[in-house]
Design a protein around this motif. Structure first.
Motif, PDB file in Angstrom:
ATOM      1  N   LYS A  92       0.801  -1.105  -0.123  1.00 23.36           N
ATOM      2  CA  LYS A  92       0.125   0.175  -0.012  1.00 23.36           C
ATOM      3  C   LYS A  92       0.789   1.196  -0.015  1.00 23.36           C
ATOM      4  O   LYS A  92       0.520   2.101  -0.774  1.00 23.36           O
ATOM      5  N   ILE A  93       1.997   1.398   0.764  1.00 26.62           N
ATOM      6  CA  ILE A  93       2.694   2.423   0.973  1.00 26.62           C
ATOM      7  C   ILE A  93       3.402   2.731  -0.446  1.00 26.62           C
ATOM      8  O   ILE A  93       3.530   3.967  -0.934  1.00 26.62           O
ATOM      9  N   ILE A  94       4.019   1.735  -1.257  1.00 26.96           N
ATOM     10  CA  ILE A  94       4.381   1.825  -2.442  1.00 26.96           C
ATOM     11  C   ILE A  94       3.621   2.456  -3.581  1.00 26.96           C
ATOM     12  O   ILE A  94       3.801   3.249  -4.211  1.00 26.96           O
ATOM     13  N   LEU A  95       2.442   1.926  -3.511  1.00 27.04           N
ATOM     14  CA  LEU A  95       1.481   2.212  -4.431  1.00 27.04           C
ATOM     15  C   LEU A  95       0.897   3.753  -4.175  1.00 27.04           C
ATOM     16  O   LEU A  95       0.478   4.466  -5.058  1.00 27.04           O
ATOM     17  N   LYS A  96       0.844   4.117  -2.862  1.00 29.46           N
ATOM     18  CA  LYS A  96       0.691   5.618  -2.479  1.00 29.46           C
ATOM     19  C   LYS A  96       1.566   6.496  -2.894  1.00 29.46           C
ATOM     20  O   LYS A  96       1.494   7.677  -3.415  1.00 29.46           O
ATOM     21  N   ALA A  97       3.055   5.965  -2.837  1.00 29.80           N
ATOM     22  CA  ALA A  97       4.103   6.980  -3.052  1.00 29.80           C
ATOM     23  C   ALA A  97       4.095   7.043  -4.602  1.00 29.80           C
ATOM     24  O   ALA A  97       4.366   8.253  -5.081  1.00 29.80           O
ATOM     25  N   GLN A  98       3.840   6.126  -5.374  1.00 33.77           N
ATOM     26  CA  GLN A  98       3.603   5.994  -6.827  1.00 33.77           C
ATOM     27  C   GLN A  98       2.385   7.154  -7.160  1.00 33.77           C
ATOM     28  O   GLN A  98       2.893   7.744  -8.250  1.00 33.77           O
ATOM     29  N   SER A  99       1.267   6.996  -6.222  1.00 29.20           N
ATOM     30  CA  SER A  99       0.468   7.872  -7.034  1.00 29.20           C
ATOM     31  C   SER A  99       0.661   9.427  -6.610  1.00 29.20           C
ATOM     32  O   SER A  99       0.398  10.568  -7.260  1.00 29.20           O
ATOM     33  N   LYS A 100       1.710   9.911  -5.796  1.00 33.12           N
ATOM     34  CA  LYS A 100       2.189  10.735  -5.361  1.00 33.12           C
ATOM     35  C   LYS A 100       3.601  11.229  -6.267  1.00 33.12           C
ATOM     36  O   LYS A 100       4.109  12.352  -6.201  1.00 33.12           O
ATOM     37  N   ASN A 101       3.806  10.374  -7.384  1.00 33.17           N
ATOM     38  CA  ASN A 101       4.897  10.560  -8.472  1.00 33.17           C
ATOM     39  C   ASN A 101       6.139  10.629  -7.675  1.00 33.17           C
ATOM     40  O   ASN A 101       7.159  11.082  -8.059  1.00 33.17           O
ATOM     41  N   ILE A 102       6.454   9.982  -6.424  1.00 36.28           N
ATOM     42  CA  ILE A 102       7.842   9.992  -5.765  1.00 36.28           C
ATOM     43  C   ILE A 102       8.567   8.853  -6.436  1.00 36.28           C
ATOM     44  O   ILE A 102       8.366   7.731  -6.709  1.00 36.28           O
ATOM     45  N   PRO A 103       9.865   9.210  -6.951  1.00 35.53           N
ATOM     46  CA  PRO A 103      10.722   8.191  -7.490  1.00 35.53           C
ATOM     47  C   PRO A 103      11.084   7.072  -6.368  1.00 35.53           C
ATOM     48  O   PRO A 103      11.409   7.315  -5.126  1.00 35.53           O
ATOM     49  N   ILE A 104      11.165   5.929  -7.011  1.00 32.50           N
ATOM     50  CA  ILE A 104      11.320   4.799  -5.928  1.00 32.50           C
ATOM     51  C   ILE A 104      12.535   4.023  -6.623  1.00 32.50           C
ATOM     52  O   ILE A 104      12.252   3.476  -7.622  1.00 32.50           O
ATOM     53  N   VAL A 105      13.428   3.681  -5.735  1.00 32.32           N
ATOM     54  CA  VAL A 105      14.653   2.821  -6.036  1.00 32.32           C
ATOM     55  C   VAL A 105      14.968   1.783  -5.069  1.00 32.32           C
ATOM     56  O   VAL A 105      14.493   2.044  -3.899  1.00 32.32           O
ATOM     57  N   GLY A 106      15.461   0.566  -5.517  1.00 32.79           N
ATOM     58  CA  GLY A 106      15.783  -0.491  -4.412  1.00 32.79           C
ATOM     59  C   GLY A 106      17.324   0.008  -4.220  1.00 32.79           C
ATOM     60  O   GLY A 106      18.023   0.733  -4.553  1.00 32.79           O
ATOM     61  N   GLU A 107      17.797  -0.653  -2.941  1.00 30.27           N
ATOM     62  CA  GLU A 107      19.302  -0.352  -2.367  1.00 30.27           C
ATOM     63  C   GLU A 107      20.352  -0.663  -3.439  1.00 30.27           C
ATOM     64  O   GLU A 107      21.378   0.155  -3.459  1.00 30.27           O
ATOM     65  N   ILE A 108      20.112  -1.912  -4.146  1.00 29.68           N
ATOM     66  CA  ILE A 108      21.233  -2.107  -5.118  1.00 29.68           C
ATOM     67  C   ILE A 108      21.160  -1.062  -6.188  1.00 29.68           C
ATOM     68  O   ILE A 108      22.494  -0.713  -6.530  1.00 29.68           O
ATOM     69  N   GLU A 109      20.138  -0.628  -6.500  1.00 32.28           N
ATOM     70  CA  GLU A 109      20.184   0.370  -7.701  1.00 32.28           C
ATOM     71  C   GLU A 109      20.585   1.530  -7.152  1.00 32.28           C
ATOM     72  O   GLU A 109      21.389   2.385  -7.889  1.00 32.28           O
ATOM     73  N   PHE A 110      20.377   2.162  -6.145  1.00 31.05           N
ATOM     74  CA  PHE A 110      20.832   3.471  -5.450  1.00 31.05           C
ATOM     75  C   PHE A 110      22.012   3.490  -5.170  1.00 31.05           C
ATOM     76  O   PHE A 110      22.954   4.255  -5.842  1.00 31.05           O
ATOM     77  N   ALA A 111      22.886   2.411  -4.710  1.00 27.69           N
ATOM     78  CA  ALA A 111      24.288   2.116  -4.592  1.00 27.69           C
ATOM     79  C   ALA A 111      25.082   2.124  -5.871  1.00 27.69           C
ATOM     80  O   ALA A 111      26.022   2.954  -5.981  1.00 27.69           O
ATOM     81  N   SER A 112      24.535   1.663  -6.860  1.00 27.44           N
ATOM     82  CA  SER A 112      25.088   1.604  -8.230  1.00 27.44           C
ATOM     83  C   SER A 112      25.404   2.868  -8.723  1.00 27.44           C
ATOM     84  O   SER A 112      26.352   3.126  -9.704  1.00 27.44           O
ATOM     85  N   TRP A 113      24.457   4.028  -8.243  1.00 24.59           N
ATOM     86  CA  TRP A 113      24.711   5.424  -8.946  1.00 24.59           C
ATOM     87  C   TRP A 113      26.199   5.822  -8.872  1.00 24.59           C
ATOM     88  O   TRP A 113      26.495   6.910  -9.251  1.00 24.59           O
ATOM     89  N   PHE A 114      26.523   5.480  -7.493  1.00 27.66           N
ATOM     90  CA  PHE A 114      27.681   6.387  -7.135  1.00 27.66           C
ATOM     91  C   PHE A 114      29.300   5.301  -7.089  1.00 27.66           C
ATOM     92  O   PHE A 114      29.992   5.808  -6.251  1.00 27.66           O
TER      93      PHE A 114
END
Length: 462
Positions: A92-114
């Protein structure tokens, strides 16, 4: 909001970053985001001791505000969400965040940026941890700055933060990746992806095999143009799933000879068809480990690792804790810890690895597994009795009870005690649960350690 579409332009300074989940990966992602200048807020609905410990650590040592036992409205005041792998994408919290257009990533994705380091990703239903550690042993003596991380309990964010604080040249990351960690992939771009196999797993989370396979295939979504997919070509489901990447495929097999390594009369031959090693000289036995050796060796050749380093690891690698781990022998009974076996295929591999009579401990949290698939293997091998326990215990007992002597108990504590009373000299007591651990334990490591402690105290009540 942070625009995550262009990786090279992502800036976190003074951005509101919300971390959902305070397990190891969430905690380390929060530290990394804070180091990069973000205004971090962490939230976990849990109230267990480990969550509270991680929350206190973030607050006291890193000045990161935290909430536990609740997901308040504050989490939606965000420029970016980083979610732990335990949070399903349809929650539910993921779906609500998506409805508010909040970008969502996982930890592996996030760390790979840097990090700009080369990434080797290992995924599949079984054999990931063993293959990851084998590859690490083959590579590390030649490539000095080789770092292992991922799903085996070492968050990628922790390793990347260490890299930022103490930069090194020519880093190679070897990452074990689960299907959960692939649910929010955007830029994650490995140079090589290893697929060990694909068998039914995590269907409680992914709902169907198609969805499960789709998540596994996300690992190659952004494969480097000159990258490779190393895969088990004996697995027909896997071969079909990756057939669209023909130019980058590097198969391995124990029955075919159109591969970098092939087997003939119990001898393993490698590049240029030169003899590498006899099967009997491998440090780990079993068909499943033979696949793991070939996956790691094939990848090592692609990484230009000298063959002598590959052979050395094949001869000396001692295996992975909680995977068919020998614990002790007491009064002629051997005790084997296979707590990492969280799906049916892993259990099949385990019971086929032994010739002696087996007292098998099954149970835990059922992820939607079909335990009927064990029936032919139980009948054709030496399983003399089954002790089932936990959330899945009653179901297991019902499904398998007519095939073999079956006893239902409440928890692993009781299962170990009953197995001790069932076993006779010459038997093996095998903990190979076929289920997740989190009905009674936080993870399979905690479950395996509990089992081992019970065996150490076998004269005393567990």
């Amino acid at each position: 909001m942070i625009d995550i579409n262009q990786k090279n332009k992502i800036k976190l300074k003074d951005k509101k970053v919300i971390v959902i989940g305070l397990g190891m990966s969430g905690t380390e992602a929060a530290k990394l985001a804070s180091h990069l200048g973000a205004k971090v807020y962490a939230s976990d609905i849990g109230t267990d001791k480990k969550t509270h410990y991680n929350a206190m650590s973030l607050m006291q040592n890193h000045h990161i505000p935290v909430e536990t036992g609740i997901h308040s409205e504050r989490i939606y005041d965000a420029d970016l969400w980083i979610i732990s792998p335990g949070i399903p994408k349809d929650s539910k919290i993921i779906l609500k965040a998506q409805s508010k257009n909040i970008p969502i990533v996982g930890e592996i994705e996030f760390a790979s940026w840097f990090t700009k380091a080369k990434i080797i990703a290992i995924t599949g239903s079984n054999g990931k941890t063993t293959t990851s550690n084998l590859l690490y042993e083959m590579v590390r003596n030649h490539k000095k700055n080789t770092i292992i991380a991922g799903n085996m309990g070492i968050p990628f964010s922790e390793r990347v933060l260490n890299e930022l604080k103490k930069p090194k040249n020519n880093i190679i990351y070897i990452l074990e990746i689960s299907s959960f960690q692939m649910e929010f992939i955007k830029h994650f771009s490995p140079s090589i992806v290893i697929y060990t196999n694909i068998t039914p797993d995590h269907l409680d989370r992914h709902k169907s095999m198609e969805e499960y396979i789709n998540m596994k295939m996300m690992a190659v979504k952004n494969l480097k143009p000159d990258g490779f997919i190393v895969y088990n070509s004996d697995d027909s489901r896997l071969s079909q799933s990756i057939s669209g990447f023909s130019k980058q495929l590097k198969p391995y097999s124990i029955i075919k000879n159109d591969t970098l390594f092939f087997i003939k009369k119990n001898l393993i031959f490698g590049p240029s068809k030169k003899l590498v090693i006899a099967k009997e000289d491998l440090s780990l036995s079993g068909k499943h480990n033979l696949y793991n050796f070939l996956a790691a060796a094939t990848t090592s050749v692609l990484m230009k690792i000298p063959i002598n380093h590959i052979i050395k690891a094949m001869k000396e690698f001692n295996g992975v804790e909680h995977r068919l781990e020998y614990v002790n022998q007491i009064n002629g009974v051997e005790f084997i810890n296979d707590s990492k076996a969280t799906n049916i295929n892993s259990v099949i591999v385990a019971i086929e690895a032994f010739q002696k009579p087996i007292v098998l401990i099954l149970g835990g949290y059922n992820k939607g597994a079909n335990f009927r698939l064990l029936l032919p293997h139980i009948k054709s091998n030496n399983v003399k009795s089954i002790i089932s326990y936990g959330d899945a215990g009653e179901h297991i007992n019902t499904v398998l009870g007519d095939a073999v002597r079956s006893v239902l108990v409440s928890d692993l504590n009781s299962a170990v005690k009953r197995a001790l009373s069932e076993a006779t000299p010459g038997d093996i007591v095998l903990l190979s649960p076929g289920c997740a651990s989190y009905d009674q334990f936080e993870n399979f490591e905690e479950r395996g350690n509990f089992f081992k402690e019970c065996i150490k105290k076998v004269e005393l009540p567990c």
